[in-house]
Design an enzyme around this catalytic site. Structure first.
Site, mmCIF file in Angstrom:
data_model
loop_
_atom_site.group_PDB
_atom_site.id
_atom_site.type_symbol
_atom_site.label_atom_id
_atom_site.label_comp_id
_atom_site.label_asym_id
_atom_site.label_seq_id
_atom_site.Cartn_x
_atom_site.Cartn_y
_atom_site.Cartn_z
ATOM 1 N N GLY A 179 0.910 -1.340 0.132
ATOM 2 C CA GLY A 179 -0.059 0.189 -0.123
ATOM 3 C C GLY A 179 0.932 1.218 0.102
ATOM 4 N N ARG A 180 2.026 1.187 -0.478
ATOM 5 C CA ARG A 180 3.147 2.261 -0.385
ATOM 6 C C ARG A 180 3.331 2.777 0.773
ATOM 7 N NH1 ARG A 180 5.260 3.254 -5.104
ATOM 8 N NH2 ARG A 180 4.263 2.295 -6.772
ATOM 9 N N LEU A 181 2.728 2.213 2.004
ATOM 10 C CA LEU A 181 3.149 2.600 3.411
ATOM 11 C C LEU A 181 4.567 2.335 3.796
ATOM 12 C CD1 LEU A 181 -0.337 1.969 4.844
ATOM 13 C CD2 LEU A 181 0.607 3.950 3.880
ATOM 14 N N HIS A 182 5.543 2.661 2.896
ATOM 15 C CA HIS A 182 6.966 2.155 3.161
ATOM 16 C C HIS A 182 7.419 2.475 4.427
ATOM 17 C CE1 HIS A 182 6.268 1.285 -0.903
ATOM 18 N NE2 HIS A 182 6.545 2.729 -1.348
#
Ligand code: FMN
Length: 202
Positions: A179-182
């Site tokens: 979810g691009r919650l890197h």
């Protein structure tokens, strides 16, 4: 070390953290785990980037080897500071670091040069790295010339060839997450307090 765990807690020491990541990359399927982008500033303060191989990482920094007459060497002579990054695609990891740059000692350069394959040693003598080459034949002729000159001899490290060490004062670690919650965290070296660790929005 489960880097993708939601509760992953990085070490307070970025040197230890990087050592673990570097080992993981070297033991992975990455084809060039030691390849790092190295950015310098040119004589007009324009950034220039290229890939070099990180031959050693330890408490003193990241070392790489090159031609001391190359463009990067001239740039580092004027502005001894560099920014670098590793990207290990299969692991979804990135590391950035920045710091002052120093030449490795002559002995370190010679030790590494002596460990290189003979063809690479001849290649180092034959290449005036970053200078204009009029034809590929000129390079091949120079290679043959040095091959003959050094026939059956130990090849010495050229005086114009050696290493540099980037001594980090900044690190940033990046872990690709769903979810691009890197997961991103940086370390800034404070002269008094040492390494200051903070998280960053991705
Ligand atoms: C995978 C890879 C590894 C490389 N490793 C080195 C290296 O360790 N040292 C080096 O001088 N050039 C290396 N090069 C070549 C550099 O990217 C660059 O072309 C060269 O050093 C000249 O750069 P300059 O003109 O900015 O000095 C490598 C290139 C690639 C693609």
């Amino acid at each position: 070390m489960n880097l993708t765990a939601e509760d992953y807690r990085p070490s307070p020491d970025p040197i230890l953290e990087f050592k673990q990541w570097f080992e993981k990359a070297k033991n992975s399927t990455e084809q060039e785990p030691t390849a790092m982008s190295l950015a310098t500033l040119d004589l007009e303060s324009k950034p220039r980037v290229r890939i070099v191989l990180c031959k050693e990482f330890n408490e003193t920094g990241f070392s790489f080897f090159t031609n001391y007459d190359s463009n990067k060497a001239k740039e580092l002579e004027i502005k001894p500071y560099a920014s670098l990054s590793f990207h290990w695609k299969s692991l979804e990891l990135q590391v950035r670091a920045e710091g002052k740059v120093q030449k490795t000692t002559r002995q370190e350069s010679e030790t590494y040069f002596n460990s290189r394959p003979r063809e690479s040693q001849i290649g180092a003598w034959a290449s005036s790295q970053s200078r204009v080459l009029n034809s590929r034949k000129d390079l091949l002729d120079k290679y043959k010339e040095y091959e003959a000159k050094f026939a059956k001899q130990k090849i010495m490290c050229p005086p114009f060839w050696g290493g540099y060490r980037v001594i980090p004062d900044y690190f940033e670690f990046w872990i690709g997450m769903p979810g691009r919650l890197h997961n991103r965290f940086q370390y800034i070296k404070d002269k008094k307090q040492g390494w200051m660790l903070t998280r960053l929005y991705p």
